[in-house]
Design an enzyme around this catalytic site. Structure first.
Site, PDB file in Angstrom:
ATOM      1  N   HIS A 303       0.853  -1.194   0.000  1.00  0.00           N
ATOM      2  CA  HIS A 303       0.000   0.000   0.000  1.00  0.00           C
ATOM      3  C   HIS A 303       0.889   1.244   0.000  1.00  0.00           C
ATOM      4  O   HIS A 303       0.624   2.184  -0.739  1.00  0.00           O
ATOM      5  CB  HIS A 303      -0.926  -0.029   1.208  1.00  0.00           C
ATOM      6  CG  HIS A 303      -2.035   0.959   1.146  1.00  0.00           C
ATOM      7  ND1 HIS A 303      -2.933   1.021   0.096  1.00  0.00           N
ATOM      8  CD2 HIS A 303      -2.409   1.940   2.008  1.00  0.00           C
ATOM      9  CE1 HIS A 303      -3.810   1.993   0.319  1.00  0.00           C
ATOM     10  NE2 HIS A 303      -3.512   2.568   1.469  1.00  0.00           N
ATOM     11  N   GLU A 314       2.210  -1.176   8.010  1.00  0.00           N
ATOM     12  CA  GLU A 314       2.163  -2.180   6.951  1.00  0.00           C
ATOM     13  C   GLU A 314       3.396  -3.077   6.986  1.00  0.00           C
ATOM     14  O   GLU A 314       3.293  -4.306   6.827  1.00  0.00           O
ATOM     15  CB  GLU A 314       2.034  -1.509   5.586  1.00  0.00           C
ATOM     16  CG  GLU A 314       1.843  -2.511   4.465  1.00  0.00           C
ATOM     17  CD  GLU A 314       1.628  -1.867   3.126  1.00  0.00           C
ATOM     18  OE1 GLU A 314       1.196  -2.577   2.206  1.00  0.00           O
ATOM     19  OE2 GLU A 314       1.900  -0.649   2.971  1.00  0.00           O
ATOM     20  N   LYS A 336       2.886   3.666  -5.682  1.00  0.00           N
ATOM     21  CA  LYS A 336       2.344   4.994  -5.368  1.00  0.00           C
ATOM     22  C   LYS A 336       3.430   6.072  -5.424  1.00  0.00           C
ATOM     23  O   LYS A 336       3.116   7.259  -5.549  1.00  0.00           O
ATOM     24  CB  LYS A 336       1.691   5.000  -3.999  1.00  0.00           C
ATOM     25  CG  LYS A 336       0.350   4.300  -3.930  1.00  0.00           C
ATOM     26  CD  LYS A 336      -0.279   4.474  -2.557  1.00  0.00           C
ATOM     27  CE  LYS A 336      -1.600   3.742  -2.449  1.00  0.00           C
ATOM     28  NZ  LYS A 336      -1.444   2.283  -2.440  1.00  0.00           N
ATOM     29  N   HIS A 341      -1.471   8.449  -4.794  1.00  0.00           N
ATOM     30  CA  HIS A 341      -2.503   7.600  -4.193  1.00  0.00           C
ATOM     31  C   HIS A 341      -3.817   7.832  -4.938  1.00  0.00           C
ATOM     32  O   HIS A 341      -4.463   8.856  -4.776  1.00  0.00           O
ATOM     33  CB  HIS A 341      -2.653   7.928  -2.711  1.00  0.00           C
ATOM     34  CG  HIS A 341      -3.451   6.925  -1.946  1.00  0.00           C
ATOM     35  ND1 HIS A 341      -4.248   5.977  -2.555  1.00  0.00           N
ATOM     36  CD2 HIS A 341      -3.573   6.715  -0.601  1.00  0.00           C
ATOM     37  CE1 HIS A 341      -4.829   5.239  -1.623  1.00  0.00           C
ATOM     38  NE2 HIS A 341      -4.433   5.664  -0.442  1.00  0.00           N
TER      39      HIS A 341
END
Length: 415
Positions: A303, A314, A336, A341
């Site tokens: 992510h 994470e 990203k 994002h």
């Protein structure tokens, strides 16, 4: 009924490319799509950079009527769905029974740009000046609705809305629907267009966005100096198809979807659980369902938002779920760092990156990562792409509200 599910088509429009293959090529090359905001005048804003889609003319892409009567996020979804259908071959007459074709396309915030325009019109000119298309342009399910209409997809439809986990959940739920026989193929993914004044102001004031004005260093996931995410926009849609159906029509297979995890933190509206409990369980669920072993070679598209709490949490979750040695052996990156994002679209773009990494045996990089952080100690593929010869890949997504979603893909090696 338990069937195998494969990816046979991909469509994308992102800050680094207006097709799936152009986007993937840019990610492998480490090309950034982040720059100064051009969508509106940022005078008075603390945030001045974003990752915008470039050179997109909705009238040219869709025609005047569809361009005028759809929010930008839906425009993106329609373009991506067209590409996905073409690349899969399902656009050919008779390729699939329309009642067996589904649409799982989500959006995190829906038509927020349309909402801002119409509220301003109401304030300035009164109720009669609000567009009759306002509601269908604003609601977050309309990308799914319009994609299903455009491609005459009469099967199951599920417009997921789980903030930044949206399109990972959409792909995971589509995988299960195909796997258990509710459809033969599903258009799955997400779309977002939230680079609008009120959206940027809101995300800025909740301290989620970086205020760094330098596009080259604004987004640096896992770096010790990271200070917030960069807003992106676009869409990505994948065709998930039952293996036998795909083989029977001679479809080209990119990768296989084989695992899905879906959990909640039940902790806070914006902050991740500091113990990483939710994402740990989601990873474990997806890996257990896939039957894969980290020793077989793993790529993780993290992510990796470039926020202090997310990247630390994470990393912790990956290590807890896989075990410390397996986590450190995995190849990890955050795309990203190049796309920004993309909120509801980001999970689908990152699942596409996993599929392409398996197909092409290369892992895209995390750009901007130059200063190590003791809390983020995995191999994040800094700076440049790297060879990847593993058998499986995993995409992780964490959303506001405590949503966690994980999908696992494996290299397709035949029947």
């Amino acid at each position: 009924m338990d069937r195998r599910v494969v990816i046979t088509g991909m469509g994308a429009i992102t800050p680094v490319g207006n097709t799936a293959e152009k986007s993937w090529g840019a990610l492998v090359a480490g090309t950034s799509g982040i720059g100064a905001i051009t969508a509106f005048d940022t005078t008075g804003f603390r945030v001045s950079v974003a990752a915008e889609v470039k050179d997109f003319d909705p009238v040219e892409a869709l025609g005047k009527s569809d361009a005028l009567h759809n929010d930008r996020n839906v425009q993106f979804a329609l373009v991506a769905s067209d590409e996905a259908m073409r690349s899969s071959g399902l656009d050919a007459e008779g390729a699939i029974d329309p009642e067996r074709l589904g649409t799982y396309v989500g959006s995190g915030v829906g038509g927020i740009g349309t909402t801002e325009v119409q509220v301003t019109r109401y304030d300035q000119a009164g109720a009669r000046k609000v567009s009759p298309f306002f509601v269908p342009m604003m609601i977050a399910n309309m990308a799914a609705g319009q994609v299903s209409i455009r491609h005459h997809a009469l099967g199951p439809t599920l417009p997921v809305v789980t903030a930044c986990a949206t399109s990972t959940n959409a792909i995971g739920e589509a995988y299960r629907a195909v796997r258990f026989g509710y459809a033969d193929a599903i258009l799955a993914g997400g779309a977002e267009a939230a680079i609008a004044p009120v959206s940027i102001a809101g995300f800025t004031n909740c301290r989620a966005l970086t205020t760094n004005p330098d596009p080259a260093t604004a987004c640096r996931p896992f770096d010790a100096n990271r200070d917030g995410f960069v807003m992106g926009e676009g869409a990505c849609i994948l065709v998930l198809e039952e293996l036998g159906h795909a083989l029977a029509r001679g479809a080209s297979i990119v990768a296989e979807v084989c695992g899905y995890g879906n959990t909640a933190d039940a902790y806070h509206i914006t902050s991740p659980d500091p113990t990483a409990g939710g994402i740990t369980r989601a990873i474990r669920q997806a890996v257990a369902e896939s039957g894969m072993d980290p020793a077989e070679g793993l790529y993780i598209n993290a992510h990796g938002t470039s926020t202090k709490l997310n990247d630390k949490t994470e990393t912790m979750g990956i290590k807890r779920a896989l075990g410390d040695a397996a986590a450190h052996a995995a190849r990890v990156s955050s795309t990203k760092s190049m796309t920004g994002h993309m909120l509801g679209a980001t999970g689908a773009v990152e699942a596409m990156a996993c599929a392409c990494a398996l197909r092409d045996s290369v892992a895209p990089p995390t750009i901007g990562l130059t200063v190590p952080d003791a809390d983020c100690d995995l191999d994040y593929t800094p700076g440049h792409s790297a060879p990847f010869d593993g058998r499986w890949a995993m995409s992780t997504s964490l959303g506001f509200g405590g949503h966690n979603a994980v999908v696992v893909l494996r290299r397709f090696e035949g029947e």
